[in-house]
Design a protein around this motif. Structure first.
Motif, PDB file in Angstrom:
ATOM      1  N   UNK A  38     172.549 -29.870  53.960  1.00 21.81           N
ATOM      2  CA  UNK A  38     173.219 -30.610  55.035  1.00 21.81           C
ATOM      3  C   UNK A  38     172.262 -31.685  55.529  1.00 21.81           C
ATOM      4  N   UNK A  39     172.780 -32.912  55.695  1.00 19.60           N
ATOM      5  CA  UNK A  39     171.948 -34.001  56.207  1.00 19.60           C
ATOM      6  C   UNK A  39     172.829 -35.036  56.883  1.00 19.60           C
ATOM      7  N   UNK A  40     172.213 -35.897  57.702  1.00 19.58           N
ATOM      8  CA  UNK A  40     172.909 -36.966  58.420  1.00 19.58           C
ATOM      9  C   UNK A  40     172.199 -38.275  58.108  1.00 19.58           C
ATOM     10  N   UNK A  41     172.952 -39.268  57.709  1.00 21.17           N
ATOM     11  CA  UNK A  41     172.367 -40.559  57.347  1.00 21.17           C
ATOM     12  C   UNK A  41     171.570 -41.139  58.515  1.00 21.17           C
ATOM     13  N   UNK A  42     170.361 -41.622  58.238  1.00 19.87           N
ATOM     14  CA  UNK A  42     169.566 -42.328  59.238  1.00 19.87           C
ATOM     15  C   UNK A  42     168.983 -41.467  60.340  1.00 19.87           C
ATOM     16  N   UNK A  43     169.068 -40.148  60.236  1.00 16.97           N
ATOM     17  CA  UNK A  43     168.587 -39.261  61.298  1.00 16.97           C
ATOM     18  C   UNK A  43     167.847 -38.069  60.697  1.00 16.97           C
ATOM     19  N   UNK A  44     166.682 -37.771  61.258  1.00 17.14           N
ATOM     20  CA  UNK A  44     166.004 -36.524  60.940  1.00 17.14           C
ATOM     21  C   UNK A  44     166.472 -35.435  61.897  1.00 17.14           C
ATOM     22  N   UNK A  45     166.280 -34.186  61.515  1.00 12.85           N
ATOM     23  CA  UNK A  45     166.701 -33.040  62.311  1.00 12.85           C
ATOM     24  C   UNK A  45     165.488 -32.167  62.601  1.00 12.85           C
ATOM     25  N   UNK A  46     165.401 -31.648  63.819  1.00 13.29           N
ATOM     26  CA  UNK A  46     164.311 -30.747  64.192  1.00 13.29           C
ATOM     27  C   UNK A  46     164.842 -29.318  64.226  1.00 13.29           C
ATOM     28  N   UNK A  47     164.356 -28.480  63.330  1.00 20.01           N
ATOM     29  CA  UNK A  47     164.812 -27.088  63.235  1.00 20.01           C
ATOM     30  C   UNK A  47     164.134 -26.270  64.319  1.00 20.01           C
ATOM     31  N   UNK A  48     164.925 -25.520  65.109  1.00 19.96           N
ATOM     32  CA  UNK A  48     164.367 -24.724  66.211  1.00 19.96           C
ATOM     33  C   UNK A  48     164.761 -23.252  66.140  1.00 19.96           C
ATOM     34  N   UNK A  49     165.696 -22.928  65.244  1.00 21.47           N
ATOM     35  CA  UNK A  49     166.162 -21.533  65.196  1.00 21.47           C
ATOM     36  C   UNK A  49     166.888 -21.289  63.888  1.00 21.47           C
ATOM     37  N   UNK A  50     166.733 -20.078  63.344  1.00 22.56           N
ATOM     38  CA  UNK A  50     167.561 -19.633  62.226  1.00 22.56           C
ATOM     39  C   UNK A  50     168.010 -18.203  62.504  1.00 22.56           C
ATOM     40  N   UNK A  51     169.250 -17.900  62.155  1.00 26.67           N
ATOM     41  CA  UNK A  51     169.788 -16.539  62.298  1.00 26.67           C
ATOM     42  C   UNK A  51     169.515 -15.951  63.682  1.00 26.67           C
ATOM     43  N   UNK A  52     169.685 -16.779  64.712  1.00 29.14           N
ATOM     44  CA  UNK A  52     169.503 -16.349  66.107  1.00 29.14           C
ATOM     45  C   UNK A  52     168.087 -15.860  66.385  1.00 29.14           C
ATOM     46  N   UNK A  53     167.095 -16.489  65.756  1.00 23.11           N
ATOM     47  CA  UNK A  53     165.680 -16.207  66.035  1.00 23.11           C
ATOM     48  C   UNK A  53     164.940 -17.536  66.086  1.00 23.11           C
ATOM     49  N   UNK A  54     164.190 -17.766  67.160  1.00 27.29           N
ATOM     50  CA  UNK A  54     163.483 -19.034  67.324  1.00 27.29           C
ATOM     51  C   UNK A  54     162.390 -19.191  66.260  1.00 27.29           C
TER      52      UNK A  54
END
Length: 559
Positions: free
Chosen positions: A238-254
């Motif tokens: 999954x990605x969005x054109x022109x934008x980076x994403x900051x991951x802060x949580x997976x599977x309800x765990x920070x």
């Protein structure tokens, strides 16, 4: 006398001050009703009757706050048997509400209902719910959003807005008919016709009028995207054109925050990311596409959606290029970046002293089938055991101490060792049985999940019900206990409920068995679960009522 009155007034003032906190600690009771019904849904310029909840695809979002109790009445108005699983909810002492049919409960029969009653304890973040029988979860699924306690804010800046994004698959045919045809032939089922973002495919070559999900944003803000992979059989980028994403949580765990252009999510996994809208006004494409690094047929069509800055009207959309479907370096870089937050408030309580050290090999096989195409059917197994689903609930069988339904002799290690990722053995037959593995309450468990080259190496997203686990190691080839164990991360490993056993490699997980009940452990690729890549753990009661499974509810469905 006046002194006593003053003391009482002080106590009342203190109680008035603490009352909101006391209420928050106790949690609220939240009621939901799921009417499972047939609804005509149009996708790809074609309409079909579809199993939905409350007429919606995807289904409604469940909102709760940590320590809340949920009462969710599910009414089955379709002709299929049904059950709902609250994926990732630990269900402490309430295994009866976990949901997998014939494991934790008998299914809800047509015309019947069941109230799932459970409390969300020591969890906050994004999870999801889905049907857990047949392949109904293709359209019977939705988000579970667990907000933190009022006294525990997010460990990151509060976003302007929170948005649920559900990734999925769509078949133009009746999904159950697709599965039935595959079962009769003994071969893999037809792949899906499209991927979806919040139930929509976006325009495709065969249906240019198909709309896509549109997400309006303000410039200069931060948005929390709660991303869920509800696909049946495919890992997704999954990605969005022109934008980076900051991951802060997976599977309800920070997790420790990190920035990425692309995220990878397997079926059953959730990922929370912060999106900063710091680009110029315009429209930007959001895209999800499959990841597959083995010679396995997948649906290679991407689904698209649009991120649109408010005030943008007729500008063209900025597009992005999906990663190659075999982009293993992107996948591994993402997975290797995931580390537990491991802060004072959210420590990583990794089990150190291990009571059960298990080695599970994951494989495909071929078993005889007189009515199947070519006289055999494809099966899947853990430690060469293809799991056979019972016709009654395993949890009820365990609770009432009945015999003759399952045995607790599931092998903790392969019965015949071989070069797992090298030349496979000639005999590809598996054993079949309803075998479980028994654990003492509060025992510490380590599992090495080893992929094999039997028929084909492949990623296997393995999901454990009732627990989170720590991913302490991962590697390519065969696991070497002497060398690879030295490299385990026992400080800040990522905490999950679903993890990829990598194609041609291994992954190591650890958890504490502090939740009594019968807990399903299976591949979250629905095709592999159907083939038998599953087993279950029986966790015995501990000492006293607080460490024991609660009695079954009165409205528990009967088989």
């Amino acid at each position: 006398m006046l002194g006593k009155i003053a003391e009482w007034l002080k106590i009342l003032v203190v109680l008035a001050f603490l009352w909101p906190v006391l209420v928050q600690c106790r949690g609220n009771i939240r009621h939901y009703k799921f009417n499972v019904m047939m609804t005509n849904v149009t996708r790809l310029c074609s309409t079909k009757p579809t199993v939905t909840v409350n007429g919606k695809f995807p289904g409604p979002t469940i909102y709760a706050r940590e320590d809340d109790t949920l009462l969710i009445k599910v009414v089955n108005q379709v002709h299929y048997n049904l059950s709902i699983h609250w994926h990732g909810v630990k269900q402490l002492r309430t295994c009866w509400a976990d949901g997998p049919a014939y494991i934790a409960q008998c299914p809800i029969q047509p015309g019947k209902s069941y109230v799932y009653n459970f409390t969300v304890t020591e969890q906050r973040g994004t999870l999801f719910w889905h049907a857990h029988i047949l392949w109904l979860r293709a359209t019977v699924h939705g988000a579970v959003v667990i907000l933190p306690k009022h006294t525990l804010p997010y460990p990151f800046s509060k976003p302007k807005k929170e948005v649920v994004i559900i990734l999925g698959e769509w078949w133009k045919s009746d999904v159950e008919a697709v599965v039935d045809e595959a079962t009769q032939s003994g071969l893999p089922p037809n792949i899906s016709d499209a991927h979806t973002i919040n139930g929509l495919t976006g325009p495709v070559s065969t249906c240019s009028s198909q709309e896509g999900f549109n997400f309006l944003v303000e410039p200069g803000k931060k948005y929390l995207l709660r991303i869920i992979n509800a696909a049946l059989n495919e890992e997704l980028f999954f990605k969005i054109a022109g934008h980076n994403l900051t991951v802060v949580e997976v599977d309800a765990a920070y997790v420790k925050p990190f920035e990425t252009e692309t995220i990878l999510t397997a079926p059953g996994q959730t990922t929370n990311v912060i999106l900063s809208t710091n680009n110029k006004n315009g429209k930007y494409s959001m895209v999800t596409s499959p990841y597959m690094d083995s010679p396995i047929l997948v649906n290679n069509k991407a689904a698209t959606a649009t991120l649109q800055y408010i005030g943008t009207h007729n500008s063209s959309t900025a597009f992005t290029v999906s990663p190659p479907r075999n982009a293993t370096s992107i996948a591994f870089n993402f997975m290797d970046s995931l580390k537990s937050l491991n802060s004072k408030k959210y420590p990583a309580k990794v089990p150190i002293k291990i009571n059960h050290s298990l080695f599970f090999i994951i494989s495909l096989g071929l078993n005889p089938c007189a009515t199947c195409y070519r006289g055999f059917r494809i099966v899947a197994a853990i430690n060469n055991v293809t799991f056979v689903m019972p016709s009654v609930s395993l949890l009820s069988t365990h609770f009432f101490n009945k015999s003759g339904v399952f045995t607790d002799d599931f092998p903790g290690n392969p019965q015949n060792a071989f070069d797992y990722t090298g030349v496979p053995p000639e005999n590809l037959r598996t054993m079949e049985g309803t075998k479980l593995y028994r654990l003492e309450y509060n025992s510490n468990v380590q599992i090495i999940l080893q992929d094999t080259g039997l028929l084909s190496p492949e990623n296997h997203p393995m999901h454990l019900h009732g627990f989170n686990f720590f991913v302490v190691g991962r590697g390519k080839g065969n696991f070497n206990p002497k060398e690879d164990s030295k490299k385990f991360n026992l400080v800040d490993p990522v905490e999950r409920n679903t993890i990829n056993a990598p194609s041609g490699g291994w992954v190591a997980i650890r958890f504490r068995a502090n939740n009594p009940g019968v807990w399903f452990f299976h591949c979250h690729l629905e095709v592999h679960t159907t083939w038998g890549l599953k087993m279950a753990f029986v966790v015995n009661n501990g000492n006293g009522p607080n460490e024991s499974l609660l009695p079954p509810p009165k409205d528990l469905p009967k088989c």
